[in-house]
Design a protein around this motif. Structure first.
Motif, PDB file in Angstrom:
ATOM      1  N   ILE A 134     -76.996 -79.296  33.810  1.00 42.14           N
ATOM      2  CA  ILE A 134     -77.421 -79.339  32.364  1.00 42.14           C
ATOM      3  C   ILE A 134     -78.666 -78.881  32.302  1.00 42.14           C
ATOM      4  N   ASN A 140     -74.386 -76.641  31.305  1.00 43.32           N
ATOM      5  CA  ASN A 140     -74.397 -76.783  30.145  1.00 43.32           C
ATOM      6  C   ASN A 140     -75.944 -76.301  29.568  1.00 43.32           C
ATOM      7  N   LYS A 147     -78.359 -76.611  26.501  1.00 44.24           N
ATOM      8  CA  LYS A 147     -78.284 -76.952  25.255  1.00 44.24           C
ATOM      9  C   LYS A 147     -79.624 -77.199  24.643  1.00 44.24           C
ATOM     10  N   ASN A 166     -71.395 -73.293  28.911  1.00 44.15           N
ATOM     11  CA  ASN A 166     -71.511 -73.749  27.499  1.00 44.15           C
ATOM     12  C   ASN A 166     -72.922 -73.338  27.112  1.00 44.15           C
ATOM     13  N   ASP A 170     -66.090 -80.743  27.297  1.00 43.16           N
ATOM     14  CA  ASP A 170     -67.244 -81.163  26.624  1.00 43.16           C
ATOM     15  C   ASP A 170     -68.088 -82.446  27.449  1.00 43.16           C
TER      16      ASP A 170
END
Lengths: 260, 414
Positions: B270, B292, B294, B315, B412
């Motif tokens: 992440i 991820n 973000k 993502n 998710d």
């Protein structure tokens, strides 16, 4: 002046367009929050909308209102009232009603979705404040244009061009200049050029408030050093106020000299 | 024959059991200083140190013994030098609180220093303001776990690293907490080692730093608020999984810096709110999967010479820029990622968008050329030029597309 302000304000409050504008923001707020569920992300999306839309609506509304109420204005001019009172009163009436539509229209959905529990409350209010200031600025610019040009078409056309200039063309020229002179240190130039466009100034203020400044690397840090301090914030708010006061003074001066 | 061997082994075992004795150190015990206890100990002995403050330094351990602290006895080196210098195989140091290691510009003073040893355990220790906390030199087969290291580093030139491995192999670094050192964990020529479950925060340079270290893996670590994030340089076959890179903010700060990296796997990580999520330079055949990205400034910035990298099923959410390239050539593969800014449609409902997505925006190209233009971020004009570039690419690599962008984020995890 207060009386005229009140009259314009109530007149607009009764008008359909104010409701549409109000309902638009209301719907926008609810939809954004419904889709995002996250107040902070909704604030970022709102930023994009507010800095483009409030100036546009402000200019169009300002010009439209001025031309539509021209006969009434002329009637007022026949009365023993100071000219500056008439125009400033009308100006404040329309700016206030537009700002109110914005603040209430967006305020309701955000309150309903628990703004007070969110850390974004300060950002949200600065966004609303800046939106309101942009309304004031662009209504003032529109009034000036309408005062200078009796021809409606010309007035409308120029109002749209003014908006287009500040919202799009200015940034284009700004970008091209920066690309052409990229061998030189551009920090100060970039800061300076931002200050001369109220839309850019508002955009940067909010972006830095939303704390993505640190994500912008070195140059972001330079801007943060300026706008992030309380001096920078104060300075930019003063500049935005100047953007209101100067056009307003122009309205007063022009309205005194104008032959109706 | 076998029976005999077994019997001898059993005898030997019993013998060592018999001789392995416990030596206690405390204010009222037979030994009041650790140095004396070490001198008196024989191979395989256990030295039990009870709570208290011991003002000692340069404790040389030259035989295989165990040192165990009860209730974290404090060893105060009074800024004079090393605390433990381990020069023997099979040593365990556990449960101490080590403070005031000397600062030096010529020696690498460390709270625990190992040199040319094999098979050691360093666990459950607390290090307060060490110069270097744990310095492993030319040592192999060790476990460094559950230590807490808190430094007070301010400048790079006069501070040391939390856990520093130099020419080491097969070391496990697990569940340590490292704060405010120069580099949290530094691997230099460290091979076949693993780093897992550590938290590395607020270090002034890198949370984790790899140099010339091949075949290592790091998993489940958290790197937060470090001066320049995590750097993996000049290394091959590094496996990075389930790590969290957060809040690495600054002018030259990265979640993860890849430089001259070959054949690495970056999986399930992440990257959140970093100035630059991943900065890749000269990195080849790296696989990015299931990560991820973000709310970063730049999710991934590819500088020169990055070829054969594969980005699949990642993502990319709400980054100011998803991918940044500075050239027109694309030698990397983007496939089946989720891009929050993707605006295409999916007619046959197979969760794969029908139009390819172009992750490189014209504006990111402009910002690479002239960084100051960042001030125009989120301007309407910039949106317009990005759109026109999207329709007909002129400046950004033409073939840089994700042909199968996903409509929904990959499992998710928020």
């Amino acid at each position: 002046m207060i009386k005229i302000l009140k009259y314009s304000f109530y007149d607009l409050m009764r008008s359909r367009w104010s409701y549409i504008y109000f309902l638009f923001y209301l719907a926008l707020g609810f939809i954004l929050l419904f889709l995002n569920q996250d107040v902070s992300k909704a604030v970022i999306t709102l930023l994009n909308i507010i800095i483009v839309l409030t100036p546009l609506i402000g200019t169009l509304f300002g010009v439209m209102y001025f031309y539509n109420s021209k006969e009434f204005t002329e009637l007022l001019l026949a009365q023993p009232i100071k000219r500056s009172n008439i125009f400033v009163g009308q100006y404040l009436g329309i700016s206030l009603s537009l700002s109110l539509s914005l603040v209430v229209g967006l305020g309701i959905p955000f309150l309903a979705y628990g703004l007070f529990q969110s850390a974004e409350i300060f950002n949200f209010f600065s966004l609303l404040l800046i939106g309101a200031m942009l309304s004031f600025i662009f209504v003032a610019l529109a009034f000036n244009l309408a005062l200078y040009f009796d021809d409606k078409i010309k007035g409308f056309g120029l109002a749209i061009i003014t908006w287009l200039f500040f919202a799009v063309i200015y940034d284009g020229l700004f970008l091209i200049t920066m690309l052409m002179f990229d061998d030189y240190p551009l920090d100060k130039f970039a800061l300076g050029a931002t200050i001369f466009n109220p839309i850019d100034l508002s955009r940067i203020l909010i972006i830095l408030k939303l704390d993505i400044s640190a994500l912008l690397g070195y140059t972001g840090a330079v801007f943060q050093d300026f706008f992030g301090t309380s001096f920078g914030l104060f300075f930019s708010l003063v500049l935005l106020s100047l953007w209101i006061i100067l056009p307003l003074l122009l309205i007063v001066v022009k309205s005194k000299r104008k032959d109706f | 024959m076998i029976k005999q061997l077994f019997f001898t082994a059993l005898l030997l075992f019993a013998f060592t059991e018999l001789t392995a004795k416990q030596i206690k150190v405390c204010k009222s015990c037979g030994y009041t200083s650790i140095k004396e206890a070490i001198a008196a100990a024989e191979n395989g002995d256990e030295i039990i140190v009870e709570a208290g403050i011991y003002q000692e330094y340069d404790l040389r351990i030259e035989k295989p013994i165990k040192l165990i602290g009860i209730d974290h006895p404090t060893i105060d080196a009074m800024e004079k030098g090393y605390i433990f210098e381990v020069l023997s195989d099979s040593v365990t140091i556990s449960g101490f609180k080590l403070i005031n290691v000397g600062k030096s510009y010529t020696s690498d003073y460390a709270a625990i220093h190992t040199y040319r040893i094999d098979n050691f355990v360093i666990e459950n220790n607390i290090f307060i303001n060490p110069f270097f906390a744990i310095l492993i030199e030319k040592s192999h087969n060790g476990i460094i776990s559950k230590n807490i290291i808190k430094g007070n580093a301010v400048h790079e030139h006069n501070s040391g690293n939390g856990i520093h491995l130099w020419h080491a192999s097969k070391i496990e670094v697990n569940d340590n907490i490292i704060e405010q050192m120069r580099d949290g964990i530094y691997f230099e020529f460290a091979k076949h080692s693993s780093i897992s479950g550590n938290k590395s925060r607020r270090n002034i340079r890198y949370g984790l730093h790899f140099m010339f270290s091949n075949d290592d893996r790091y998993e489940n670590n958290m790197f937060e608020n470090n001066g320049a994030g995590v750097a993996v340089m000049f290394s091959k076959r590094i496996y990075m999984r389930k790590n969290i890179f957060r809040l690495n903010w600054g002018t030259a700060s990265y979640g993860l810096l890849l430089k001259e990296i070959y054949d690495a796997d970056i999986i399930d990580n992440i990257f959140e709110q970093n100035t630059i999520g991943v900065n890749a330079e000269g990195s080849n055949r790296v696989v990015f999967e299931n990560n991820n990205f973000k709310s970063n400034g730049w999710a991934i910035k590819f500088l020169g010479a990055c070829y054969g990298n594969k980005l699949m099923r990642n993502n990319f959410m709400h980054n100011a820029f998803d991918i940044s390239y500075n050239g027109r050539i694309n030698g990397n593969i983007f496939d089946k990622n989720y891009w929050s800014e993707y605006t295409g449609y999916d007619l046959n409902k197979d969760n794969i968008g029908d139009i390819p997505y172009r992750p490189v925006k014209l504006f990111s190209y402009v910002v690479n050329r002239t960084p100051e233009t960042i001030i125009l971020l989120r301007s309407l004009f910039v949106d317009i030029i990005n759109f026109s570039e999207k329709v007909s690419p002129v400046f950004t690599p033409d073939n840089l597309k994700d042909f199968n962008p996903l409509m929904k984020p990959v499992n998710d995890r928020n």
